[in-house]
Design an enzyme around this catalytic site. Structure first.
Site, PDB file in Angstrom:
ATOM      1  N   HIS A 286       0.292   0.903   7.287  1.00  0.00           N
ATOM      2  CA  HIS A 286      -1.005   0.306   7.654  1.00  0.00           C
ATOM      3  C   HIS A 286      -1.170   0.172   9.170  1.00  0.00           C
ATOM      4  O   HIS A 286      -1.654  -0.850   9.653  1.00  0.00           O
ATOM      5  CB  HIS A 286      -1.163  -1.074   7.001  1.00  0.00           C
ATOM      6  CG  HIS A 286      -1.395  -1.004   5.528  1.00  0.00           C
ATOM      7  ND1 HIS A 286      -2.645  -0.849   4.983  1.00  0.00           N
ATOM      8  CD2 HIS A 286      -0.532  -1.049   4.481  1.00  0.00           C
ATOM      9  CE1 HIS A 286      -2.552  -0.820   3.652  1.00  0.00           C
ATOM     10  NE2 HIS A 286      -1.282  -0.922   3.320  1.00  0.00           N
ATOM     11  N   ASP A 350       3.828  -3.871   3.396  1.00  0.00           N
ATOM     12  CA  ASP A 350       3.419  -3.337   2.088  1.00  0.00           C
ATOM     13  C   ASP A 350       3.121  -1.845   2.168  1.00  0.00           C
ATOM     14  O   ASP A 350       2.764  -1.306   3.203  1.00  0.00           O
ATOM     15  CB  ASP A 350       2.190  -4.079   1.571  1.00  0.00           C
ATOM     16  CG  ASP A 350       1.051  -4.076   2.557  1.00  0.00           C
ATOM     17  OD1 ASP A 350       1.301  -4.366   3.749  1.00  0.00           O
ATOM     18  OD2 ASP A 350      -0.089  -3.772   2.163  1.00  0.00           O
ATOM     19  N   GLU A 351       3.284  -1.210   1.033  1.00  0.00           N
ATOM     20  CA  GLU A 351       2.788   0.133   0.782  1.00  0.00           C
ATOM     21  C   GLU A 351       3.247   1.178   1.784  1.00  0.00           C
ATOM     22  O   GLU A 351       2.440   1.966   2.278  1.00  0.00           O
ATOM     23  CB  GLU A 351       1.248   0.112   0.738  1.00  0.00           C
ATOM     24  CG  GLU A 351       0.697  -0.799  -0.348  1.00  0.00           C
ATOM     25  CD  GLU A 351      -0.812  -0.738  -0.478  1.00  0.00           C
ATOM     26  OE1 GLU A 351      -1.292  -0.662  -1.622  1.00  0.00           O
ATOM     27  OE2 GLU A 351      -1.514  -0.770   0.548  1.00  0.00           O
ATOM     28  N   VAL A 352       4.529   1.197   2.122  1.00  0.00           N
ATOM     29  CA  VAL A 352       4.968   2.310   2.960  1.00  0.00           C
ATOM     30  C   VAL A 352       5.108   3.555   2.087  1.00  0.00           C
ATOM     31  O   VAL A 352       5.326   3.476   0.881  1.00  0.00           O
ATOM     32  CB  VAL A 352       6.285   2.019   3.726  1.00  0.00           C
ATOM     33  CG1 VAL A 352       6.105   0.826   4.658  1.00  0.00           C
ATOM     34  CG2 VAL A 352       7.448   1.843   2.784  1.00  0.00           C
ATOM     35  N   ASP A 401       7.015  -5.817  -1.688  1.00  0.00           N
ATOM     36  CA  ASP A 401       7.490  -4.478  -2.060  1.00  0.00           C
ATOM     37  C   ASP A 401       8.565  -3.972  -1.114  1.00  0.00           C
ATOM     38  O   ASP A 401       9.377  -3.124  -1.484  1.00  0.00           O
ATOM     39  CB  ASP A 401       6.345  -3.461  -2.218  1.00  0.00           C
ATOM     40  CG  ASP A 401       5.321  -3.515  -1.129  1.00  0.00           C
ATOM     41  OD1 ASP A 401       5.224  -4.550  -0.432  1.00  0.00           O
ATOM     42  OD2 ASP A 401       4.573  -2.524  -0.952  1.00  0.00           O
TER      43      ASP A 401
END
Lengths: 575, 575
Positions: A286, A350-352, A401
């Protein structure tokens, strides 16, 4: 008549005697005597309060002024058929409350509200920091006749009590009154962390919108603004050490929170008992917006197809294996951290996306040179960033996560933000890591407007369906946890992601829904009126009242029911 | 590169040359020459316009003034990376448009906009009533150099053209410009009826909110406010013949639309090319609020359990078999009808409940006395009410279930509002009845906030899920109809039911979604840019522009995407 019908009648009678407080205090007893505020009502300090008013913190004095201002200006009338007029006959003879007297229990501890608000998470966990006791009398004569009493251990506790006191009164033709004296309240939060996570990157929000939101948050005793200030889409934060980040990464020069703006917002929040955490750089994912000024630090920036490299467009992640990038990120975190009084800060996480790094030449070379895997580099990166936060005196927060999916090791003092699903809480607890709840399946305030991608036009939001206030309110912070594990739960927060929000709909998408989270984490499982949360009965009535009080104070909260129903509790129940 | 990617590039290039008009004109050609408004720009009448300006209707003059005002005040910059600055280099040398010249084709027909707006549905169906032709030149010299031309048959057509002209320009540092001259537009509506249905009974809306909504409606060429002004929950309309209805049935004396307020709203609407229809008394169901003043006319008023007698609380229906009630209802409709200039009016008719009448003693007695069944009484009731509307010169509208479920006979001139499902359109067409589309499965603007009933707290809205703009935009007005049957389709409208809405969220729940209905019924099936509606590509880009233009004019429309995506068409498409 069914038992259920009898129960409703009982609840309605009960409610008619209970102030519509939100969040409802943990212990509350009421009578049925009407009292009103005297025309000369004022908030005063007990004669032995601290060392005299000279030493009283400025922000406590201001909180008192604000409370008096609201008590004067509020025009909210009781939500019954006929509104305030219904109560007109009892007002002339109601006894007068001529003052609210403030007492501080721990005189040695007179610190400003801001100091209390920006304490460490461990300090926040101490018993009694935000607690208060409040009494509204039913008699006018004698030594304490007509004097309401507020007592707390700290200025922050006094603020919480003032917020409750400011919510108790109904207006009618200039008179402020309530019907259920004597009132005795013993109150304090079930959880030390009660937040609102707020994304100002996908779309920008003017400062006035943020300040108004902070006011409303304070009315429901939320104590954390988790400011997701930057993300891949724009970089609206002025960073002292790297002014080019916002100069090149903001949507425009008008859509930047300058150093001065951030100070204003932080001070405004702190004075209202709200700490400000910054997710500075949600990192290492992000982060595309960093590439406007520093393309050298971002892998797969704007790379197509974005869906291969990111969870949403545009793609872009920090080059975790680059020493220069790690140094840059640490400097950036440090630069921001030093300006913030709060003792908590988040590095996101988050969300790598692994493909982004796998296909990035620079990252591959660095990894080869260091003989590292991506997982190893990620561990080092997180360790470095979290270390930087700690060096600046902050408790590091991290998205769940990073731990549950990527198994990045974190130290004991780290706090996880558990977001993907409510079911992840158990997995986090089993690792013995302290955490806050932010489950997407209960708390996300967006999730409604359909897909925002350009050509998936009949698709749904990824977190569809809309999370109603009832859904959020039905969340149990201790669900499926052992007694031992419940000690790891610090609280929770409802987030607003801003793909489809901006200042235009901020109030209406947030309020009064955010109240649900506020009560879940302030009052906790056991409500003093013993109405089960998910039955909605009493909560619905009180939340309606909160909504009308918010509107009265110019927060554009949405209606939850037709007014016909609001004025007739129970008559719009399914039958 | 895939064919799809090539298509996107082509579309983006195409879009960069096409003004982001909404609704998009039915015929549009553009060039690629930048032009700007001269600092002395003005809107003028052709020398042979009518009989000279003395005879020009006041509301046309005001429409011109408003257009000039917007052209002066709008600050909306083109939605590209860098915004207006991107175009700065072409502005100094752009040729100037110094005037817009208005020509009226049918000089004999110079009536006011209000007169045109309040015409009968048959007049509205005449070819060319709202049509216009508009040209923006690309050259400055010669006889017509620098003169934009607007031509129409009527003042209403000129208004539509002015609305298009007002949408074409981008602002940058005080200059208004466009990039795609010459522009030639031939435009007119695909359907004569393009509405917004608006419920002011479940919750009340201040007049300022309604006026702002009317302005925004006019910008997208909607021409009908279908004002669902009263319902079971409250009676906010002052009726001249029965002032007690609002005096006792409104939520409060502040929550009433007085005779004067209604005049203000109707005039404001008419001057903007918007007709106002009133669903006066949605009847005979949805009428509980009548019982506050006239309990004698309402069966099963507030009767419990409401779910046995009504589709939502509170229960209550007019006593259709009572001569006194029928007379009262006719007088009420007549009293309201006489004050309204519009030539259409609706008697509602949705969701009647037979048990309400079956169990009502008064109704049972009346039926026995008349030797009638409920069905027969209902037929008479509807006939009487519709007759009263016709006597007052109004085309009667009626809700579709009265015809499709209750088989109430209606005359040829009646228009049905088909609302329960889009599939009902075929059934209505097969009966040969003219109708408008208001399908709950495409067009309802509410349907999102969960259940509003008090104790069904984890339930959904009955019309769940949320209808995205894309869902509304994908509606085909001619679906499943024969060519013959398509002639029965007069248009359609998107409704806002207000159980969970009020002035606080009006703009954000309505805009820009209502634009979807506006374009479906103005432009119709074939868009001139040949982009399939549901692909969303070009429409999404243009709707983003509409949203930003609305915000620029202080309508709080929600964001549809992160601004990053808005500024980069196609880059947030699923890939």
């Amino acid at each position: 008549m069914s038992t259920l019908s009898l129960l409703f009648i009982f609840l309605n009678v009960l409610f008619s005697r209970v102030a519509g407080l939100w969040p409802i205090p943990r212990s509350l007893s009421t009578g049925n005597t009407p009292v009103k505020l005297s025309p000369t009502f004022s908030i005063q300090f007990a004669s032995d309060f601290a060392q005299g008013t000279a030493g009283i913190p400025q922000d406590l004095l201001e909180a008192i002024e604000r409370t008096e201002m609201y008590l004067h200006n509020d025009t909210f009338e009781r939500l019954v058929v006929g509104r305030g007029k219904t109560d007109a006959k009892v007002l002339p003879t109601a006894i007068q409350v001529h003052s609210l007297r403030l007492t501080l229990t721990e005189k040695a501890r007179l610190r400003s509200i801001a100091e209390e608000a920006t304490s460490t998470i461990d300090e926040k966990m101490q018993e009694g920091i935000e607690s208060y006791a409040l009494k509204v009398p039913e008699f006018g004569g004698g030594r304490d006749g007509g004097v309401a009493m507020l007592q707390a251990n700290t200025s922050l506790g006094l603020l919480r009590g003032l917020q409750t006191f400011g919510q108790m009164w109904y207006a009618y033709e200039g008179t402020k009154y309530l019907l259920n004296a004597p009132i005795e309240i013993e109150d304090g939060p079930a959880f030390p962390y009660r937040g609102f996570s707020f994304d100002t990157s996908r779309n920008f929000y003017p400062i006035a919108d943020i300040l108004r939101t902070l006011d409303a948050m304070s009315w429901v005793k939320l104590n954390i603004l988790y400011w997701h200030i930057i993300d891949s889409q724009s970089f609206p934060l002025e960073v002292e050490a790297f002014p080019e980040l916002s100069a090149k990464g903001a949507y425009s020069s008008e859509e930047v929170y300058s150093l001065k703006d951030v100070d204003t917002i932080v001070k405004y929040a702190n004075a209202r008992g709200i700490d400000v955490i910054m997710v500075e750089l949600d990192s290492p994912g992000h982060t595309t917006a960093v590439s406007f000024a520093h393309p050298e630090h971002v892998a797969c920036a704007n790379k197509s197809p974005w869906s291969r490299y990111a969870s949403e467009p545009p793609a872009g992640q920090l080059r975790i294996a680059s020493n220069q990038t790690v140094a840059f990120v640490k400097d950036m975190f440090g630069s921001v951290a030093k300006r913030l009084p709060g003792r908590m800060m988040s590095s996101g996480g988050d969300e790598v996306n692994l493909a982004c790094w796998e296909e990035d030449e620079e990252t591959s070379e660095e990894l080869r040179a260091k003989n590292q895997t991506i997982a190893e580099a990620l561990n080092v990166f997180v360790e470095e960033v979290q270390g930087e936060l700690k060096e600046n005196g902050k408790t590091p927060f991290i998205k769940s996560d990073m731990i549950l999916t990527h198994n990045v090791p974190v130290t004991n003092d780290t706090v996880a933000v558990v977001w993907q699903s409510s079911e992840d809480a158990v997995r986090m607890a089993q690792r013995g890591i302290r955490f806050i709840h932010q489950p997407s399946n209960f708390f996300y305030l967006d999730c409604r407007g359909g897909e925002w991608l350009g050509n998936d036009v009949l698709g749904n939001s990824w977190c569809d369906p809309f999370k109603t206030w009832q859904r959020a309110y039905s969340f149990d912070p201790h669900a499926n946890l052992t007694t031992e594990e419940t000690r790891l739960v610090l609280g929770g927060q409802m987030p607003l992601w801003s793909e489809q929000s901006s200042g235009e709909n901020l109030d209406s998408i947030v309020w009064p829904r955010l109240g649900a989270g506020a009560e879940v984490f302030w009052t906790g499982e056991v409500l003093p009126d013993e109405v089960n949360a998910t039955s909605g009965g009493n909560a619905f009535l009180r939340l309606n009242e909160l909504r009308y009080r918010l509107v009265d104070r110019n927060v554009r909260a949405i209606a939850l029911q037709p007014k016909w129903c609001v004025l007739r509790p129970g008559e719009c129940d399914l039958n």
